[in-house]
Design an enzyme around this catalytic site. Structure first.
Site, PDB file in Angstrom:
ATOM      1  N   GLN A 193     -52.897 -60.723  30.047  1.00 20.30           N
ATOM      2  CA  GLN A 193     -52.617 -62.056  29.513  1.00 20.30           C
ATOM      3  C   GLN A 193     -51.244 -62.089  28.834  1.00 20.30           C
ATOM      4  OE1 GLN A 193     -54.503 -64.713  30.105  1.00 20.30           O
ATOM      5  NE2 GLN A 193     -53.310 -66.125  28.874  1.00 20.30           N
ATOM      6  N   ASP A 246     -52.379 -62.211  39.529  1.00 19.52           N
ATOM      7  CA  ASP A 246     -51.446 -63.249  39.083  1.00 19.52           C
ATOM      8  C   ASP A 246     -50.361 -63.485  40.140  1.00 19.52           C
ATOM      9  OD1 ASP A 246     -51.887 -64.450  36.540  1.00 19.52           O
ATOM     10  OD2 ASP A 246     -51.305 -62.603  35.505  1.00 19.52           O
ATOM     11  N   LYS A 266     -61.592 -67.342  31.446  1.00 19.26           N
ATOM     12  CA  LYS A 266     -61.483 -66.565  32.694  1.00 19.26           C
ATOM     13  C   LYS A 266     -62.705 -65.674  32.858  1.00 19.26           C
ATOM     14  CE  LYS A 266     -56.450 -66.765  32.705  1.00 19.26           C
ATOM     15  NZ  LYS A 266     -55.172 -66.208  32.281  1.00 19.26           N
TER      16      LYS A 266
HETATM   17  N1  GUN Z   1     -50.621 -66.918  30.025  1.00 24.74           N
HETATM   18  C1  GUN Z   1     -50.626 -68.249  30.299  1.00 24.74           C
HETATM   19  N2  GUN Z   1     -50.829 -68.461  31.614  1.00 24.74           N
HETATM   20  C2  GUN Z   1     -50.949 -67.236  32.189  1.00 24.74           C
HETATM   21  C3  GUN Z   1     -51.177 -66.803  33.530  1.00 24.74           C
HETATM   22  O1  GUN Z   1     -51.287 -67.586  34.478  1.00 24.74           O
HETATM   23  N3  GUN Z   1     -51.255 -65.460  33.719  1.00 24.74           N
HETATM   24  C4  GUN Z   1     -51.108 -64.579  32.700  1.00 24.74           C
HETATM   25  N4  GUN Z   1     -51.190 -63.272  32.995  1.00 24.74           N
HETATM   26  N5  GUN Z   1     -50.891 -64.944  31.449  1.00 24.74           N
HETATM   27  C5  GUN Z   1     -50.814 -66.268  31.193  1.00 24.74           C
END
Ligand code: GUN
Length: 300
Positions: free
Chosen positions: A98, A121, A54
């Site tokens: 995360q 998100d 990311k």
């Molecule tokens: N962990 C795995 N996929 C995601 C996601 O799309 N967002 C977040 N915040 N954590 C994750």
């Protein structure tokens, strides 16, 4: 017939090119640099690799990006304090915590502390509600990625029969809400089938689908005789079904019996390489939207 493969990496690269132009314009015309913070608690290898990817993409697009690593022992109150700090930071437009978080921390409490206008998100209940009403700035990344894949391969879903398999809060439910909107790229007739749907009824519904979106969490669940000839099949599943003796890496399968279904469908996403590569790009799109929202360039 053999379906056309929907290649997520190619579509994602195309969207990132579009985003890069938008970011350059935001900087040149409005002196705005989209800012993203990714907060990682602990050192789970999967989460480390996600947040690294990311951050790399954010950097490539010219964002102001911050990686905030915290120990697994961080107290909930301290994490909430960090979020409050980023909520107030004008250089940060998007906050991503995360998941999963350590069991000592109440995940919902943390996610709900994020300013909804920085919630890239789109997990906050305010954003879930905004999406249902059709007044939103950003959509959750996985279903938003599915929508892009559909529109850029099959075409506009307007008036088509969309069947969503699965009703999770992260994929199935928002997917239904997205496809239902009276908006371009949506406006479909939507059915959601799930674990409460009797199997024979589920198969009947799937057979009607012009667009079948599968997030069931069961490897190779959807069979070829569930699929209409010429349908567009989007497979959100990522299941580890073994370890390759050659490479030692996990062998992945989607929720669709790919080899058989590709002979019926007109378009299909492979696993891996379909929906997966889209999600980080959609997070970047959300961050750009959050920056525009903060600057008053768009309204909800
Ligand atoms: N962990 C795995 N996929 C995601 C996601 O799309 N967002 C977040 N915040 N954590 C994750």
């Amino acid at each position: 017939m053999s379906a056309k493969l929907i290649k997520g990496a190619e579509v994602a690269a195309q969207i990132r090119d579009e985003l890069k132009k938008e970011v350059d314009e935001l900087k040149a015309k409005h002196n705005i640099t989209p800012g993203l913070v990714t907060i990682l608690v602990g050192e789970d290898p999967g989460s480390v690799s996600y947040v690294t990817a990311k951050q790399k993409t954010a950097h490539e697009l010219g964002f102001y990006s911050v990686q905030d690593n915290q120990p697994p022992t961080i107290a909930e109150a301290e994490l909430l304090g960090l979020i409050e700090k980023y909520n107030k930071d004008p250089k940060i437009h998007g906050i991503l915590v995360q998941l999963p978080l350590p069991k000592t921390i109440d995940t919902n409490k943390v996610l709900y502390a994020i300013d909804p206008n920085k919630d890239v998100d789109a997990f906050h209940p305010v954003n879930v509600g905004r999406i249902l009403i059709g007044q939103y700035a950003f959509l959750p990344c996985t279903p938003a990625g599915c929508q892009e894949l559909i529109v850029r391969s099959f075409g506009d879903p307007k008036g088509k029969e969309v069947v969503v398999v699965g009703r999770s809060n992260i994929v199935g439910k928002p997917m239904v809400a997205i496809m239902l909107q009276k908006l371009p790229g949506a406006n479909a007739t939507v059915t959601c089938v799930h674990t409460g749907t009797p199997k024979d009824r589920m198969i009947e519904h799937c057979r009607r689908a012009d667009i079948l979106i599968v997030a069931a969490g069961v490897p190779k669940y959807v069979q070829a005789d569930w699929v209409k000839e010429g349908a567009c099949v989007i497979d959100v599943g990522v299941n580890r079904i073994g370890i390759s003796e050659k490479t030692g890496k996990a062998i992945l399968a989607g929720d669709v019996d790919f080899d058989a279904v590709k002979e019926k469908a007109a378009f299909i996403t492979p696993v891996p390489g379909g929906v997966g590569p889209m999600t980080i790009t959609m997070l970047m799109k959300n961050t750009v939207m959050a920056a525009k929202l903060a600057a008053g360039l768009i309204k909800i």
